[in-house]
Design a protein around this motif. Structure first.
Motif, PDB file in Angstrom:
ATOM      1  N   PHE A 101      43.300  51.750  39.188  1.00 59.29           N
ATOM      2  CA  PHE A 101      44.380  51.205  40.026  1.00 59.29           C
ATOM      3  C   PHE A 101      44.185  49.714  40.240  1.00 59.29           C
ATOM      4  O   PHE A 101      43.084  49.180  40.131  1.00 59.29           O
ATOM      5  CB  PHE A 101      44.439  51.940  41.382  1.00 59.29           C
ATOM      6  CG  PHE A 101      43.145  51.917  42.150  1.00 59.29           C
ATOM      7  CD1 PHE A 101      42.163  52.857  41.884  1.00 59.29           C
ATOM      8  CD2 PHE A 101      42.898  50.947  43.118  1.00 59.29           C
ATOM      9  CE1 PHE A 101      40.951  52.834  42.579  1.00 59.29           C
ATOM     10  CE2 PHE A 101      41.701  50.919  43.808  1.00 59.29           C
ATOM     11  CZ  PHE A 101      40.726  51.870  43.536  1.00 59.29           C
ATOM     12  N   ARG A 102      45.303  49.059  40.579  1.00 57.54           N
ATOM     13  CA  ARG A 102      45.278  47.622  40.835  1.00 57.54           C
ATOM     14  C   ARG A 102      44.691  47.346  42.210  1.00 57.54           C
ATOM     15  O   ARG A 102      45.062  48.003  43.190  1.00 57.54           O
ATOM     16  CB  ARG A 102      46.703  47.072  40.792  1.00 57.54           C
ATOM     17  CG  ARG A 102      47.295  47.065  39.410  1.00 57.54           C
ATOM     18  CD  ARG A 102      46.758  45.912  38.605  1.00 57.54           C
ATOM     19  NE  ARG A 102      47.309  45.940  37.253  1.00 57.54           N
ATOM     20  CZ  ARG A 102      46.916  45.115  36.300  1.00 57.54           C
ATOM     21  NH1 ARG A 102      45.973  44.226  36.511  1.00 57.54           N
ATOM     22  NH2 ARG A 102      47.460  45.172  35.110  1.00 57.54           N
ATOM     23  N   GLY A 103      43.822  46.365  42.263  1.00 58.38           N
ATOM     24  CA  GLY A 103      43.141  46.046  43.519  1.00 58.38           C
ATOM     25  C   GLY A 103      43.715  44.820  44.202  1.00 58.38           C
ATOM     26  O   GLY A 103      44.923  44.562  44.145  1.00 58.38           O
ATOM     27  N   LEU A 104      42.836  44.039  44.832  1.00 63.90           N
ATOM     28  CA  LEU A 104      43.265  42.833  45.543  1.00 63.90           C
ATOM     29  C   LEU A 104      43.700  41.771  44.537  1.00 63.90           C
ATOM     30  O   LEU A 104      43.351  41.845  43.361  1.00 63.90           O
ATOM     31  CB  LEU A 104      42.126  42.302  46.414  1.00 63.90           C
ATOM     32  CG  LEU A 104      41.624  43.245  47.506  1.00 63.90           C
ATOM     33  CD1 LEU A 104      40.434  42.633  48.237  1.00 63.90           C
ATOM     34  CD2 LEU A 104      42.738  43.583  48.498  1.00 63.90           C
ATOM     35  N   GLY A 105      44.464  40.802  45.039  1.00 61.65           N
ATOM     36  CA  GLY A 105      44.916  39.740  44.137  1.00 61.65           C
ATOM     37  C   GLY A 105      46.344  39.363  44.432  1.00 61.65           C
ATOM     38  O   GLY A 105      46.993  38.693  43.640  1.00 61.65           O
ATOM     39  N   GLY A 106      46.846  39.816  45.579  1.00 64.64           N
ATOM     40  CA  GLY A 106      48.196  39.442  45.974  1.00 64.64           C
ATOM     41  C   GLY A 106      49.180  40.583  45.854  1.00 64.64           C
ATOM     42  O   GLY A 106      48.838  41.685  45.423  1.00 64.64           O
ATOM     43  N   PHE A 107      50.416  40.245  46.237  1.00 65.21           N
ATOM     44  CA  PHE A 107      51.434  41.295  46.336  1.00 65.21           C
ATOM     45  C   PHE A 107      52.606  41.088  45.389  1.00 65.21           C
ATOM     46  O   PHE A 107      53.690  41.607  45.614  1.00 65.21           O
ATOM     47  CB  PHE A 107      51.913  41.412  47.788  1.00 65.21           C
ATOM     48  CG  PHE A 107      50.864  42.060  48.642  1.00 65.21           C
ATOM     49  CD1 PHE A 107      50.734  43.438  48.639  1.00 65.21           C
ATOM     50  CD2 PHE A 107      49.984  41.300  49.383  1.00 65.21           C
ATOM     51  CE1 PHE A 107      49.744  44.055  49.388  1.00 65.21           C
ATOM     52  CE2 PHE A 107      48.984  41.901  50.124  1.00 65.21           C
ATOM     53  CZ  PHE A 107      48.856  43.290  50.128  1.00 65.21           C
ATOM     54  N   SER A 108      52.353  40.317  44.349  1.00 68.04           N
ATOM     55  CA  SER A 108      53.424  40.141  43.372  1.00 68.04           C
ATOM     56  C   SER A 108      53.707  41.492  42.714  1.00 68.04           C
ATOM     57  O   SER A 108      52.810  42.324  42.559  1.00 68.04           O
ATOM     58  CB  SER A 108      52.990  39.130  42.306  1.00 68.04           C
ATOM     59  OG  SER A 108      53.894  39.182  41.224  1.00 68.04           O
ATOM     60  N   LEU A 109      54.953  41.687  42.318  1.00 66.82           N
ATOM     61  CA  LEU A 109      55.268  42.923  41.596  1.00 66.82           C
ATOM     62  C   LEU A 109      54.949  42.787  40.102  1.00 66.82           C
ATOM     63  O   LEU A 109      55.211  43.704  39.334  1.00 66.82           O
ATOM     64  CB  LEU A 109      56.712  43.349  41.861  1.00 66.82           C
ATOM     65  CG  LEU A 109      56.905  43.841  43.299  1.00 66.82           C
ATOM     66  CD1 LEU A 109      58.360  44.170  43.583  1.00 66.82           C
ATOM     67  CD2 LEU A 109      56.027  45.034  43.627  1.00 66.82           C
ATOM     68  N   ASP A 110      54.384  41.658  39.750  1.00 64.90           N
ATOM     69  CA  ASP A 110      53.736  41.538  38.437  1.00 64.90           C
ATOM     70  C   ASP A 110      52.242  41.479  38.732  1.00 64.90           C
ATOM     71  O   ASP A 110      51.708  40.409  39.030  1.00 64.90           O
ATOM     72  CB  ASP A 110      54.207  40.261  37.726  1.00 64.90           C
ATOM     73  CG  ASP A 110      53.400  40.005  36.457  1.00 64.90           C
ATOM     74  OD1 ASP A 110      52.504  40.814  36.140  1.00 64.90           O
ATOM     75  OD2 ASP A 110      53.664  38.981  35.798  1.00 64.90           O
TER      76      ASP A 110
END
Ligand SMILES: Cc1ncc(COP(=O)(O)O)c(C=O)c1O
Length: 305
Positions: A101-110
């Motif tokens: 799964f995708r972790g931290l690094g912002g909330f962009s939908l990319d």
């Protein structure tokens, strides 16, 4: 908690169950940007073996590829992780859940720049749709929720976010007093259960919905198709209408969690005579012989640990 074991593998380390934690701001939690697998390890007559491990891990990597997620481990590394995790937890038989799964690094939908985390958990898990359902079957309802269509979310990928569609259907079925939901696709044809593929038997021929019916291409589905053909049964992948379900001789679900579970009723109509049918029974028998290691013709489906 029945799924609490000693160890979970998280990002390269075997950690205690209580320590397998992530931050509340991980992307995967907010947007369902993860992919996962469900695999079973069985106690066979020759020791513990994982059923079709290669195919499950290939699907895991393919699901990740669709979402531009690079899993930072090779298939062989994950195979070793799974085997070692089962041994560490002293389990002879279990369900295996790899997840990326995708972790931290912002909330962009990319989220291509967000970190990717990988975990594997294992736990003992019996009959998914309830105790005794292998023998007595389940009662189903046709869901008011339509299966997500292939061109909205690729259903061949096993992504965490798409399961919100299954959650609606499964919860609705339970609230109505049924064991499981059968979902139709956007064209009105039968798709699958909330977490299982579906098969119909009519006049000794076996039918199952094709890939364009927005199904997950189940590995148990593939196994059952092969087993049925080897048993001399005719298997046809084609669209199935709702009323065909009511008039079927036999119906059953397939899935890693559900294995082969007979369906004995759909929306208060008994299927056939309302009891588990002979073809379902013979497929179940063969399937259990294979997963228990009694049938050498399918030994390449078993990965001994
Ligand atoms: C929606 C859905 N369909 C079908 C299946 C069956 O797939 P498999 O036999 O690979 O477990 C599953 C289980 O993973 C599922 O979640």
């Amino acid at each position: 908690m029945s799924y609490k074991t000693e160890k979970i593998w998280l990002d390269g380390k075997f950690v205690n169950w209580d320590d397998a934690k992530v931050h509340v701001l991980v992307h995967g939690l907010h947007y369902g940007s993860g992919v996962f697998e469900g695999i079973r390890c069985y106690k066979t007559c020759k020791g513990s073996a994982i059923f079709r491990l290669k195919e499950h891990l290939e699907r895991f990597y393919n699901s990740a590829k669709i979402y531009f997620m690079k899993i930072p481990y090779s298939i062989d590394e994950l195979k070793d992780v799974i085997v070692n995790l089962i041994k560490l937890n002293n389990l002879e038989e279990c369900y295996i859940r790899p997840i990326a799964f995708r972790g931290l690094g912002g909330f962009s939908l990319d989220p291509r720049n967000n970190s990717v985390h990988v975990a594997v958990a294992v736990w003992p898990w019996g009959e998914y749709l309830g105790e005794g359902v292998r023998e007595k079957g389940v009662r189903c309802t046709i869901s008011s929720w339509i299966r997500v269509q292939n061109n909205m979310i690729p259903m061949m990928a096993k992504a965490t976010g798409q399961y919100i569609n299954s959650i609606l259907a499964c919860t609705e079925a339970h609230l109505k007093g049924f064991d499981e939901a059968i979902m139709l696709d956007s064209r009105g044809f039968v798709s699958e259960g909330s977490g299982e593929n579906i098969f119909m038997v009519k006049n000794k021929t076996i039918f199952t919905p094709p890939t364009n019916a927005s199904i997950l291409l189940g590995i148990t589905r593939d196994s059952v198709i092969q087993i049925a053909k080897d048993m001399g049964l005719k298997v046809i992948e084609r669209d199935i209408s709702k009323e065909e379900l009511f008039l079927a001789d036999e119906l059953f679900f397939t899935g890693t969690a559900a294995e082969i579970t007979p369906i004995v009723e759909v929306d208060h109509r008994p299927i056939g005579d309302g009891k588990v049918g002979p073809i379902t029974k013979s497929l179940q028998q063969k399937f259990f012989d294979i997963i228990r290691g009694y049938d050498n013709n399918y030994s390449d489906w078993l990965y001994f640990i």
